[in-house]
Design a protein around this motif. Structure first.
Motif, PDB file in Angstrom:
ATOM      1  N   GLY A 130      78.131  49.404  21.517  1.00 35.01           N
ATOM      2  CA  GLY A 130      77.432  48.345  20.798  1.00 35.01           C
ATOM      3  C   GLY A 130      77.115  47.129  21.641  1.00 35.01           C
ATOM      4  O   GLY A 130      76.745  46.080  21.101  1.00 35.01           O
ATOM      5  N   THR A 131      77.258  47.238  22.956  1.00 34.31           N
ATOM      6  CA  THR A 131      77.013  46.102  23.836  1.00 34.31           C
ATOM      7  C   THR A 131      75.634  46.219  24.482  1.00 34.31           C
ATOM      8  O   THR A 131      74.768  46.950  24.013  1.00 34.31           O
ATOM      9  CB  THR A 131      78.096  46.022  24.919  1.00 34.31           C
ATOM     10  OG1 THR A 131      78.040  47.206  25.722  1.00 34.31           O
ATOM     11  CG2 THR A 131      79.482  45.922  24.283  1.00 34.31           C
ATOM     12  N   HIS A 132      75.437  45.491  25.570  1.00 31.60           N
ATOM     13  CA  HIS A 132      74.158  45.517  26.287  1.00 31.60           C
ATOM     14  C   HIS A 132      73.845  46.945  26.743  1.00 31.60           C
ATOM     15  O   HIS A 132      74.738  47.666  27.203  1.00 31.60           O
ATOM     16  CB  HIS A 132      74.228  44.583  27.494  1.00 31.60           C
ATOM     17  CG  HIS A 132      72.894  44.305  28.111  1.00 31.60           C
ATOM     18  ND1 HIS A 132      72.269  45.192  28.966  1.00 31.60           N
ATOM     19  CD2 HIS A 132      72.057  43.249  27.981  1.00 31.60           C
ATOM     20  CE1 HIS A 132      71.106  44.705  29.350  1.00 31.60           C
ATOM     21  NE2 HIS A 132      70.961  43.506  28.762  1.00 31.60           N
ATOM     22  N   PRO A 133      72.581  47.386  26.622  1.00 32.27           N
ATOM     23  CA  PRO A 133      72.228  48.768  26.997  1.00 32.27           C
ATOM     24  C   PRO A 133      72.635  49.145  28.415  1.00 32.27           C
ATOM     25  O   PRO A 133      73.049  50.281  28.667  1.00 32.27           O
ATOM     26  CB  PRO A 133      70.705  48.791  26.839  1.00 32.27           C
ATOM     27  CG  PRO A 133      70.419  47.748  25.815  1.00 32.27           C
ATOM     28  CD  PRO A 133      71.439  46.667  26.022  1.00 32.27           C
ATOM     29  N   VAL A 134      72.535  48.208  29.343  1.00 28.10           N
ATOM     30  CA  VAL A 134      72.904  48.517  30.730  1.00 28.10           C
ATOM     31  C   VAL A 134      74.396  48.831  30.820  1.00 28.10           C
ATOM     32  O   VAL A 134      74.817  49.775  31.509  1.00 28.10           O
ATOM     33  CB  VAL A 134      72.543  47.344  31.668  1.00 28.10           C
ATOM     34  CG1 VAL A 134      73.077  47.596  33.069  1.00 28.10           C
ATOM     35  CG2 VAL A 134      71.036  47.142  31.694  1.00 28.10           C
ATOM     36  N   VAL A 135      75.210  48.049  30.117  1.00 30.07           N
ATOM     37  CA  VAL A 135      76.654  48.282  30.115  1.00 30.07           C
ATOM     38  C   VAL A 135      76.970  49.624  29.454  1.00 30.07           C
ATOM     39  O   VAL A 135      77.788  50.409  29.960  1.00 30.07           O
ATOM     40  CB  VAL A 135      77.379  47.142  29.381  1.00 30.07           C
ATOM     41  CG1 VAL A 135      78.876  47.431  29.282  1.00 30.07           C
ATOM     42  CG2 VAL A 135      77.138  45.820  30.102  1.00 30.07           C
ATOM     43  N   ALA A 136      76.313  49.898  28.328  1.00 25.55           N
ATOM     44  CA  ALA A 136      76.558  51.152  27.609  1.00 25.55           C
ATOM     45  C   ALA A 136      76.178  52.356  28.455  1.00 25.55           C
ATOM     46  O   ALA A 136      76.931  53.337  28.552  1.00 25.55           O
ATOM     47  CB  ALA A 136      75.780  51.155  26.294  1.00 25.55           C
ATOM     48  N   VAL A 137      75.015  52.302  29.100  1.00 28.52           N
ATOM     49  CA  VAL A 137      74.567  53.423  29.931  1.00 28.52           C
ATOM     50  C   VAL A 137      75.489  53.602  31.134  1.00 28.52           C
ATOM     51  O   VAL A 137      75.834  54.725  31.510  1.00 28.52           O
ATOM     52  CB  VAL A 137      73.109  53.209  30.392  1.00 28.52           C
ATOM     53  CG1 VAL A 137      72.719  54.242  31.444  1.00 28.52           C
ATOM     54  CG2 VAL A 137      72.164  53.286  29.203  1.00 28.52           C
TER      55      VAL A 137
END
Length: 228
Positions: A130-137
């Motif tokens: 549920g965080t920033h897309p870059v962090v999630a990816v």
């Protein structure tokens, strides 16, 4: 374990990592079912913890912790015994007792750190969803890479004399780098049998653990031979 040519792995001549593993399974099917069932029992406390939602939180936590304590030595014993079967030994009580004496402590010493890293990455991927897309990816990619590397951890424990936790982590990374074809084949085969296990609960308990262990150890034997 500094080089694949110096792993101490005895070359085997099976009919390919998957077919050869299935042939060994079929040759000792009753014993392999017993191995799978025995390993699956290490998951029983966690299964009860997740299924019995009415239990107190402390009891469920204790049950989950029991599985964490049991699954690593159980994995070491499973892989040690399928390794013996791949070497042509007929499994029996004496082989099981020898494996229990010889590998359970090594399994905890060597495999605890890699599996803790894997569990930590799973938790990080869940929390990062549920965080920033870059962090999630980034978290998901890290989990994917380590999950692929993990197919080599237990085989390296039982096939490389004097294995260490850091050596297993490094050896697995080297295998992924130097044997990408075998790694992909092993990961795909493992995924297929895991899916079969999920779809057929009996298969997950009675066959899949031993089949996966056989495939992965046989895969390492082929990597030691230079196959790809």
């Amino acid at each position: 374990m500094t080089a694949l040519d110096h792993t101490g792995i005895a070359p085997e001549r099976h009919r390919g990592p998957v077919i050869g593993a299935l042939a060994v399974f079929g040759g000792q099917v009753e014993r392999m079912v017993g191995l799978s069932l025995g390993w699956s029992l290490s998951l029983a406390p966690a299964t009860v913890a997740f299924a019995a939602s009415g239990l107190p939180a402390g009891v469920r936590l204790a049950l989950a912790a029991a599985t964490c304590l049991l699954v690593v030595p159980a994995t070491g014993m499973l892989y040690a015994l399928v390794s013996a079967a791949l070497d042509g030994e007929e499994l029996g009580l004496a082989t099981a007792v020898e494996a229990m004496r010889g590998v359970w402590a090594d399994a905890v010493r060597v495999l605890a750190l890699p599996y803790l890293i894997l569990v930590g990455l799973i938790m990080a991927a869940v929390l990062a969803a549920g965080t920033h897309p870059v962090v999630a990816v980034g978290a998901q990619l890290s989990l994917l890479v380590v999950s692929v590397c993990s197919i080599w951890w237990a085989p390296l424990l039982v096939r490389v004399p004097g294995a260490t936790a850091l050596g297993v982590l490094r050896g697995a990374a080297l295998l992924v780098w130097r044997r990408p074809g075998l790694t992909v084949r092993g990961a795909l085969a493992s995924a297929v049998f895991l899916i079969i296990g999920v779809l057929t609960v009996a298969g997950a308990v009675l066959a899949v653990p031993a089949v996966l262990a056989l495939i992965q150890v046989n895969l390492l034997d082929h990597a030691g031979e230079g196959d790809d």
